[in-house]
Design a protein around this motif. Structure first.
Motif, PDB file in Angstrom:
ATOM      1  N   THR A 194      23.281  44.680  41.373  1.00 26.50           N
ATOM      2  CA  THR A 194      24.343  44.763  42.298  1.00 26.50           C
ATOM      3  C   THR A 194      24.116  45.619  43.669  1.00 26.50           C
ATOM      4  O   THR A 194      23.906  45.057  44.813  1.00 26.50           O
ATOM      5  CB  THR A 194      25.791  45.319  41.869  1.00 26.50           C
ATOM      6  OG1 THR A 194      26.048  44.498  40.707  1.00 26.50           O
ATOM      7  CG2 THR A 194      26.815  45.331  42.808  1.00 26.50           C
ATOM      8  N   TYR A 207      31.837  36.720  44.717  1.00 26.73           N
ATOM      9  CA  TYR A 207      31.572  37.876  43.689  1.00 26.73           C
ATOM     10  C   TYR A 207      30.274  37.524  43.074  1.00 26.73           C
ATOM     11  O   TYR A 207      29.447  38.493  42.762  1.00 26.73           O
ATOM     12  CB  TYR A 207      32.818  37.741  42.421  1.00 26.73           C
ATOM     13  CG  TYR A 207      33.883  38.712  43.098  1.00 26.73           C
ATOM     14  CD1 TYR A 207      33.710  40.084  43.365  1.00 26.73           C
ATOM     15  CD2 TYR A 207      35.100  38.286  42.611  1.00 26.73           C
ATOM     16  CE1 TYR A 207      34.876  40.887  43.665  1.00 26.73           C
ATOM     17  CE2 TYR A 207      36.192  39.109  42.897  1.00 26.73           C
ATOM     18  CZ  TYR A 207      36.321  40.406  43.584  1.00 26.73           C
ATOM     19  OH  TYR A 207      37.243  41.170  43.877  1.00 26.73           O
ATOM     20  N   ALA A 217      27.415  38.564  45.159  1.00 28.49           N
ATOM     21  CA  ALA A 217      27.484  40.046  45.242  1.00 28.49           C
ATOM     22  C   ALA A 217      26.869  40.827  44.033  1.00 28.49           C
ATOM     23  O   ALA A 217      26.436  42.025  44.031  1.00 28.49           O
ATOM     24  CB  ALA A 217      28.745  40.600  45.768  1.00 28.49           C
ATOM     25  N   GLY A 218      27.097  40.057  43.017  1.00 32.06           N
ATOM     26  CA  GLY A 218      26.509  40.473  41.470  1.00 32.06           C
ATOM     27  C   GLY A 218      27.622  41.391  40.623  1.00 32.06           C
ATOM     28  O   GLY A 218      27.430  42.301  40.219  1.00 32.06           O
ATOM     29  N   HIS A 219      28.826  40.834  40.613  1.00 38.01           N
ATOM     30  CA  HIS A 219      29.869  41.405  40.029  1.00 38.01           C
ATOM     31  C   HIS A 219      29.628  41.166  38.498  1.00 38.01           C
ATOM     32  O   HIS A 219      29.062  40.023  38.011  1.00 38.01           O
ATOM     33  CB  HIS A 219      31.152  40.725  40.279  1.00 38.01           C
ATOM     34  CG  HIS A 219      32.470  41.463  39.782  1.00 38.01           C
ATOM     35  ND1 HIS A 219      32.626  41.631  38.360  1.00 38.01           N
ATOM     36  CD2 HIS A 219      33.285  42.206  40.477  1.00 38.01           C
ATOM     37  CE1 HIS A 219      33.804  42.468  38.365  1.00 38.01           C
ATOM     38  NE2 HIS A 219      34.324  42.593  39.486  1.00 38.01           N
ATOM     39  N   PRO A 220      29.511  42.339  37.836  1.00 37.70           N
ATOM     40  CA  PRO A 220      29.117  42.357  36.390  1.00 37.70           C
ATOM     41  C   PRO A 220      30.043  41.375  35.409  1.00 37.70           C
ATOM     42  O   PRO A 220      29.838  41.000  34.173  1.00 37.70           O
ATOM     43  CB  PRO A 220      29.261  43.784  35.868  1.00 37.70           C
ATOM     44  CG  PRO A 220      30.260  44.298  36.870  1.00 37.70           C
ATOM     45  CD  PRO A 220      30.121  43.859  38.070  1.00 37.70           C
TER      46      PRO A 220
END
Lengths: 485, 253
Positions: B73, B46, B49-52
């Motif tokens: 993202t 995650y 992938a740049g999960h906030p």
């Protein structure tokens, strides 16, 4: 999180793109509601005595309701009292004489409709669509009349219909929505100006989409049109209305009445793309859209279908309904209502089952953003004699942000044991997980939200005539400022 | 060097999950990341992938010469980082092919290429569904809605086939698959491998690695890489479980 929040704010704060106004030389009645104004409007239109009498009865009824303070207050909408004496009840571009062709229509008015994307000139028209263009209180042009006349179809302004087909107007006016029906219907009946009149003869399938575009232009005026559609035995018509208004700081009243009648085995498909000015971000200005729309499935195996996309108006108060009188008749209601900023919508439908084996379907999609308040209010009434009847209702609400609200108020009355009703409701938010999933596939948060919202509305959008489904998509895009893939 | 992760630390709701990850992935390689529940495997996927929801609290990540952590993202996706979800998300009312075309065209735009119109994209999709032996009709349905667990996983790999990522992170792509589906999905993934791209396979079980053979295996424990090695490391995990890790790492705690 930061990006998702930002784009939600942007969504809620998008601009209204039809907010300009047109400078035309207009004839506008002085503000105020009294018997003289009602007589003046009627005289202006050269109406027969019976119609004036009908207006006056409505006027007296309305004044009685005002005196008794019978303004409807049950809806989940809030606004200061309306001063009915401060509104001008008639405004029309000054005409030189009776218009014989489009060449005589005011250039400014034609240009207005061009700008709205509704060109009226023959060569520019949308293929497959006939348009009645209504500017403030009057119809300025009706296109494709000759083509329709070949099939015996009448498509004109109500004013013309009163002159050319008085017997039809007299037979059906108020037959579905009597002047005493409700507060705003009474007001409309007293002062109604133009609207469209449609008659489809027996066995005719209308070859064109019929469409009316309503434009409120003059400040301080209201629009009170009346639309009537009569589909005779075994006929079919698809009709669409669109509307917009300039941005003004004061609220303007739009109180229309629409009456539909479907005889034996006839079908009417009525679609609305409502884009009245919704007011600014602080909730200042905008149209009060208090409208009575009702259809009567008078004949057996008849069908009336309402599809509405409601993105505009400061306040919407509207319940397109169907009286299922004929046996085996079918009523449908498909709705997308969007409220953002400080918009309020109290909308839904009534399905009154009277005939045997009647069927109704209700699909309502409410979207709330900003401080918007969205209420679905629906009545399904199956009378004791309407045996073997069925209703299916689905109400879904989508919330964007945490300052808005969604409310569902269903009333269900089933009068016999052989009928069935089914009601489903859901409330959801655009989930972070959905947005992240879309972003991981290359879409921005804004694109993701647009896509998700469009998906939410799909069941309704697919009911719109093809020519207008694109328009509805675009409108939602404009209103939510989200690009759609 | 395709991906270089140095001392990566990340937390969620103030709780540190990744406590200093180092990982180097070259083009053409397949890496497997294993580890017990709660070791931080999915978090690593995650965060890349740049999960906030995850906050990066330290370290750096370079992808294809760019600072990955500085990118949003969607920028990461457009720069060719793909994440196959353990639990693919449903989007009611949005057709799979429309969804995929919208994303694919964003990738193309980011690389200065012209967008594909629906017809051309449909042609592309018809060739790509074969990779995972999927029926084209599936792509006319709403995104993941009503898909079985196996169908969802196939659908993830279909998206990978369309996007042709330089780096694909496959989070528990084997969970919920029966043996036949596992074979199909794995051979689909293998067919997409080239000398120019790389995959990171996050998995609980060695089983998957019989089908997707890794060049490097990393075992995560408590937010750190506790052991790295060749594919034989996965066999050791299979045989001995994860308990030996705790002992091996005990002195450093």
């Amino acid at each position: 999180m930061a990006t998702a929040n930002k784009s939600l704010q942007e969504l809620a704060a998008s601009e209204y793109r039809y907010g300009w106004s047109t400078n035309v030389d207009a004839e506008t009645a002085p503000p105020g509601l009294n018997e003289a104004i009602v007589r003046w409007i009627s005289a202006k239109k050269g109406e027969p005595e019976w119609l004036l009498e009908w207006r006056l009865k409505a006027f007296r009824h309305f004044m009685k309701l005002v005196e008794e303070e019978k303004t409807p207050e049950w809806a989940n909408v809030h606004f200061p009292p309306i001063d009915y004496q401060a509104i001008s009840y008639y405004s029309a571009p000054k005409a030189k004489a009776e218009l014989q062709s489009l060449d005589e229509v005011d250039k400014e008015v034609l240009e207005t409709f061009n700008k709205l994307g509704i060109p009226l000139e023959e060569q520019k028209r949308l293929a497959g669509v006939a348009v009645d263009a209504i500017f403030d209180s009057v119809s300025v042009a009706t296109t494709a009349k000759e083509t329709l006349a070949k099939h015996g179809i009448i498509f004109s302004s109500v004013s013309e219909a009163v002159k050319d087909h008085p017997e039809l107007v007299k037979q059906y006016l108020g037959s579905v929505v009597p002047y005493s029906d409700n507060f705003y219907a009474a007001l409309n009946s007293a002062v109604f100006s133009d609207g469209s009149f449609v008659y489809i003869p027996p066995g005719v399938r209308c070859p064109l989409e019929l469409s009316t575009y309503f434009r409120i232009n003059t400040a301080g005026s209201g629009q009170f049109e009346r639309t009537m559609i009569i589909a005779d035995r075994k006929s079919y018509v698809s009709y669409l209305e669109g509307c917009s208004a300039p941005m003004r700081d004061e609220n303007q009243l739009h109180a229309a009445v629409v009456e539909l009648v479907a005889l034996d085995e006839a079908e009417i498909k009525y679609s609305t793309i409502q884009n009245w000015y919704p007011g600014d971000e602080q909730g200042k200005g905008g149209i009060y859209n208090f409208v009575t729309k009702r259809g009567k499935c008078a004949g057996h195996h008849s069908k009336i279908s309402w599809t509405q996309v409601e993105t505009g108006s400061a306040i919407t108060w509207k319940y397109p309904s169907v009286i299922l009188q004929g046996d085996h008749s079918v009523g449908e209601f498909y709705s997308v209502a969007l409220t953002k900023a400080y918009q309020q919508a109290d909308t839904g439908t009534k399905m009154i089952h009277m005939g045997k084996h009647t069927t109704s379907t209700i699909i309502s999609k409410g979207i709330s953003a900003g401080h918007g308040q969205n209420t679905y209010r629906g009545l399904v009434r199956i009378l004791p004699k309407a045996t073997g009847s069925k209703n299916y209702t689905e109400c879904d609400s989508l919330l964007l942000g945490d300052k808005c609200g969604a409310h569902t108020v269903p009333y269900i009355e089933v009068g016999n044991p052989t009928s069935s009703v089914q009601h489903e409701a859901s409330t959801s938010k655009v989930s972070e997980a959905q947005v992240f999933y879309c972003q991981q596939r290359g879409l921005s948060a804004e694109q993701a939200e647009g896509l998700i919202i469009n998906g939410f509305c799909r069941d309704v959008f697919k009911r719109l005539p093809l020519e207008f489904a694109v328009e509805a998509n675009r409108l939602l895009e404009v209103n939510l400022e989200g690009a759609i893939g | 060097m395709l991906l270089e992760v140095r001392d990566l630390r990340a937390s969620i709701n103030g709780v540190e999950i990744l406590k200093g990850i180092d990982l180097t992935v070259r083009a053409g390689e397949a890496h497997a990341v294993m580890g017990p529940n709660g070791s931080g495997k999915s978090t690593l996927a995650y965060v890349l992938a740049g999960h906030p929801n995850y906050e990066v609290t330290g370290g750096r990540v370079t992808f294809d010469g760019r600072d990955l952590l500085a990118m949003s993202t969607e920028e990461r996706a457009r720069a060719s980082v793909f994440l196959s979800f353990q639990h693919p998300i449903e989007i009611p009312g949005v057709r799979m092919d429309h969804f995929l075309r919208a994303g694919y065209n964003e990738l193309r735009k980011a690389h200065g290429e012209a967008e594909l119109d629906p017809l051309k994209f449909d042609r592309l999709l018809r060739t790509k569904v074969k990779v995972v032996e999927m029926n084209t009709n599936m792509t006319k349905r709403s995104v993941n809605e009503g898909f079985s667990g196996g169908e969802k996983k196939r659908n993830e790999i279909l998206q990978m086939a369309v996007m042709e990522p330089k780096l694909a992170i496959l989070d528990e792509v084997d969970s919920g698959l029966d043996v036949d589906a596992l074979r199909t999905v794995s051979s689909g993934i293998n067919s997409l491998r080239t000398p120019d791209n790389a995959i990171i396979v996050v998995t609980h079980y060695q089983r998957l690695l019989n089908y997707i053979v890794p060049d490097h295996v990393h075992v995560l424990a408590d937010g750190r890489i506790a052991a790295s090695g060749g594919k034989e490391l996965a066999l050791k995990v299979e045989a001995e479980g994860y308990d030996w890790l705790a002992e091996a790492n005990a002195p450093s705690r």
